[in-house]
Scaffold this active site. Structure first.
Site, PDB file in Angstrom:
ATOM      1  N   ASP A   1      26.262  18.191  56.937  1.00  0.00           N
ATOM      2  CA  ASP A   1      27.687  17.868  56.877  1.00  0.00           C
ATOM      3  C   ASP A   1      27.942  16.721  55.895  1.00  0.00           C
ATOM      4  OD1 ASP A   1      30.413  18.275  57.969  1.00  0.00           O
ATOM      5  OD2 ASP A   1      30.147  16.214  58.670  1.00  0.00           O
TER       6      ASP A   1
ATOM      7  N   LYS B   1      30.156  16.526  52.331  1.00  0.00           N
ATOM      8  CA  LYS B   1      31.189  15.526  52.062  1.00  0.00           C
ATOM      9  C   LYS B   1      30.946  14.786  50.754  1.00  0.00           C
ATOM     10  CE  LYS B   1      32.381  14.844  56.931  1.00  0.00           C
ATOM     11  NZ  LYS B   1      32.319  13.949  58.104  1.00  0.00           N
TER      12      LYS B   1
END
Length: 822
Positions: free
Chosen positions: A681, A685
């Site tokens: 994740d 980002k």
């Protein structure tokens, strides 16, 4: 003298006739001199059309239709009259129906109906209604007389749509009304030619009758009483927010009526305009409301800008004549329009390019084939020489008119209109505007008519709230929180911003729900669960596109790759997107760029602020820096709220297993904590931030130094994963012990510099801006050519449904601000 006309809906029942008497009685009592014009009872004209058409084909069903018509009128008089008055009116009505019986029987026997006979049959609607109303008013002690308009209205012999001979008609009216004390109750719609044959005045004929009477009598005012509160800003069946216009000029009214405003009929205005007689449109069922006043000069109203009203005509076709044989050839346009006029084809709109290579005009779709034939015949020689092309017909067109005399005083109105339409994917097929700038007319595809009217109405009328239509997928924690926030603040948005947010559709993984009028946010969960529509992403998107609503926004609260794969189709249909879903923005760079290219080309929004930092203004800050000419050179960031919490609270006195368990119990991690701890994740980002900073990068380019040993990552289940955390405790303990011994703190840092990105667990010194990070905060340090020594730092909660939903909500408001910026 005041002339009042009441339409069919106003006299559709005995109760409504009594209501009209209650409106008129006080006015008569105070000495107002009135002349009254009435249409046929509501629905009777259609009933007579049906009856005569049945008779004309030898269908005995006409007798049943005629019997229904008789029944209705006799039931009405039975309710309105009693005693001798009832007997008298029954004789009158029986005599009228005997004449109607005779003509219909003749039509039935001949199995055909001439235009002359057709008009005679149609005349009975008004003759019956006005006879009944005049007798009823007299029975109620109002001095009233029945006047058959055929005695005073003289026309040519163009049956079904006869033209008035004004001079002779005016003389007849003045002569008849001279010394008349009783109120004249006059049949609308009907007249007679010079041979005494019955004619009708066509669509809106009763209004025209009233206008002619007003002009001939130099009336003080003409009042048209109908079933709405005046002329509305648009057709309320298409634009639900349409509202009454207090005042119009004659010119504005004529423009609106020409383009379909059904409350006024174009011929009605001309007689009163010439005599400068004010015209009021009023509501029989709301008699205290003043309605719309139409006079020579338009009035400036607080709730109106430059535009007074919108109107539209459906079922129109565009005809284009083009070719080199048109350029510089005098008389070409005259040949086109003379040929059309000879065949009684009315032209609605005309436009011609300055190159003179083509002429485009609009006609009713029912006349399109005839227009094509006429033009091709007129230019047969030129077509055979290939210097003019055969007429091109484009069907399924609607013509819209934006009307307002004040438009000429404000530059840029057309630009604002077409900008709003373009942003919503409404293509303009043809445009026409006169030098008076009273009317901007343009043609669009019929499927876009409703969308276009609502767009312009929302954009220009001050007291109409602006509507944003939301299509929301994902109703989990973030989605449901967003819906709660919209529900809580909806009234504030209407009051403060004039913005109404409608949730048109919802979908979770099982069901989907659509309601074009807006889903009730008080009970959306039950409505969605009880919906009979199974969730289907493709079907959801297709239905959203098919609805073709103005100012649509797609909100994706899911984390899957299903809907991101459909973003291209959504954007291509001029629907903006707001999403916390990171899949599309961190996927292939080419796809990332393509989506932004489409959004830019369509002048719509793809907003992803909540992809990074939940509700923190990270992406928008980078965009602002770049727009101001700055260049991002380096980014360092803690980008995971769950990992931030874990390492902000992990110390040598507790096990790594326990702190992960604690984070999961607080809802800070995914059900499988490895989804967070894997670092995937965070990689997404930092990829998004680097791309937003203007760099080409893919996730494959990022170096990952994982937090977890391979044995933890490869555990078969969550329970097994936790067991490996216990067995690998020495691995984690060694890291925290080493950091503590050097007064360092562990932080999971994403970095980007010189085109390279990495994600790693780092032991940081006390001088690092990340050293004192606490709770589950994110922190992003942005270095630029201006921020070199000390970075621009953004810090705050980087996870949680409330802040993420608030970020999405903020983007929705941002979209509305840009959509309604003018």
């Amino acid at each position: 003298m005041k002339v009042l006309k009441f339409g069919g809906s106003s006299v559709a029942s005995p109760e409504r006739i009594k209501h009209i008497l209650s409106i008129l009685s006080p006015r008569v009592y105070t000495g107002e001199k009135l002349t009254l014009v009435f249409s046929a009872f509501g629905g009777v004209t259609d009933q007579l059309i049906k009856t005569v058409e049945e008779a004309s084909v030898g269908n005995e069903a006409y007798l049943t239709s005629l019997a229904d018509c008789k029944k209705r009128h006799f039931e009405a008089i039975a309710e309105l009259f009693e005693g001798q008055a009832l007997s008298n009116i029954e004789e009158n009505i029986k005599a009228l129906f005997a004449k109607l019986d005779n003509i219909l029987n003749g039509v039935f026997l001949l199995k055909e109906v001439s235009d002359r006979s057709y008009d005679y049959v149609m005349s009975f609607g008004e003759r019956l209604s006005n006879t009944i109303i005049a007798h009823y008013f007299s029975a109620q002690k109002m001095t009233a007389e029945y006047l058959d308009a055929r005695k005073v209205m003289v026309t040519n012999s163009d049956f079904r749509s006869a033209a008035i001979y004004k001079e002779e008609t005016y003389e007849n009216i003045v002569r008849h009304f001279k010394n008349k004390e009783a109120i004249q109750v006059v049949t609308g719609f009907i007249a007679s030619d010079k041979n005494g044959k019955t004619t009708t005045l066509g669509r809106g004929g009763s209004d025209y009758t009233a206008s002619i009477l007003a002009a001939a009598l130099d009336a003080e005012v003409l009042e048209i009483w109908t079933d709405v509160d005046g002329v509305l800003t648009s057709n309320p069946k298409i634009v639900s927010k349409a509202f009454p216009i207090p005042s119009l000029s004659y010119n504005e009214a004529m423009e609106l009526s020409h383009f379909g405003a059904k409350v006024i009929y174009p011929p009605t205005i001309q007689p009163v305009l010439l005599k400068e007689i004010p015209l009021f449109i009023r509501n029989t069922f709301n008699p205290d409301y003043i309605g719309t006043k139409i006079e020579r000069e338009t009035q400036i109203e607080n709730n109106f800008g430059s535009i007074k009203g919108l109107s539209s005509l459906s079922e129109v076709s565009l005809v284009t004549v083009s070719g080199t044989g048109i350029q510089g050839v005098p008389g070409t346009a005259a040949r086109i329009f003379n040929a059309l006029a000879k065949n009684k084809i009315n032209v609605i709109l005309i436009t011609q390019a300055s190159s003179e290579h083509s002429i485009c005009f609009a006609v009713l779709e029912s006349k399109a084939s005839l227009a094509e034939e006429v033009i091709n015949q007129e230019f047969e020689i030129e077509i055979n020489k290939n210097i003019i092309q055969k007429a091109n017909i484009e069907n399924n067109i609607s013509v819209l008119a934006v009307v307002g005399e004040a438009m000429k005083e404000q530059p840029g109105i057309a630009g604002k209109i077409f900008s709003a339409l373009g942003r919503n994917g409404v293509n303009i097929e043809a445009i026409a505007q006169g030098s008076s700038e009273l009317n901007i007319s343009f043609a669009v595809k019929s499927k876009d008519e409703k969308k276009a009217l609502n767009l312009i109405h929302d954009s220009f009328f001050k007291n109409a709230s602006k509507t944003l239509n939301l299509f929301v997928v994902g109703t989990g924690l973030i989605g449901s929180t967003l819906l709660d926030q919209i529900k809580i603040f909806s009234q504030n948005l209407i009051n403060d911003k004039g913005l109404e947010i409608k949730i048109i559709a919802l979908s979770n993984s099982r069901k989907m729900l659509f309601n074009e009028n807006g889903i009730d946010l008080d009970d959306w969960k039950n409505d969605l669960n009880n919906s009979e529509q199974k969730a289907d992403p493709q079907s959801f998107i297709k239905k959203m596109i098919a609805l073709n609503l103005a100012n649509s926004v797609f909100v994706d609260n899911t984390a899957s790759d299903i809907f991101p794969n459909l973003y291209k189709e959504i954007l291509s249909n001029n629907i903006s997107i707001s999403t916390p879903n990171k899949v599309s923005s961190s996927g292939s760079y080419e796809e990332y760029q393509e989506l932004r290219r489409i959004a830019k080309a369509k002048n719509i929004k793809l907003l992803i602020e909540t992809n990074v930092g939940a509700g923190l203004p990270v992406i928008s800050t980078i965009e602002t820096l770049r727009n101001s000419g700055d260049k991002v050179t380096k980014i360092e960031a803690v980008l995971s709220g769950s990992i931030s919490y874990i390492f902000n609270n992990y110390n040598k006195d507790m096990s790594f297993h326990d702190i992960v368990k604690d984070a999961q119990s607080k809802g800070l991690t995914e059900p499988d904590p490895r989804d967070d701890l894997s670092g995937l994740d965070v990689m997404r980002k930092i990829t998004i931030l680097a791309r937003e900073a203007g760099y080409k990068i893919n996730m494959d380019d990022i170096t990952l130094d994982p937090i977890l040993p391979e044995v933890c990552l490869s555990a078969e289940s969550v329970d097994d994963f936790y067991k490996t955390l216990i067995s690998e405790e020495s691995y984690f303990n060694n890291k925290i012990q080493t950091a503590d011994s050097k007064n360092q703190r562990l932080r999971f840092i994403a970095s980007f510099e010189n085109g390279k990105a990495s994600v790693a667990l780092k032991a940081l010194e006390e001088t690092s801006p990340f050293y004192n990070l606490s709770a589950s905060d994110n922190m992003i340090a942005i270095y630029t050519e201006r921020y070199t020594e000390s970075p621009l730092v953004i810090r705050g909660p980087g996870a949680g449904a409330d802040v993420t939903a608030a970020g999405v909500f903020s983007e929705i408001i941002q979209i509305s601000t840009e959509v309604f910026s003018f």
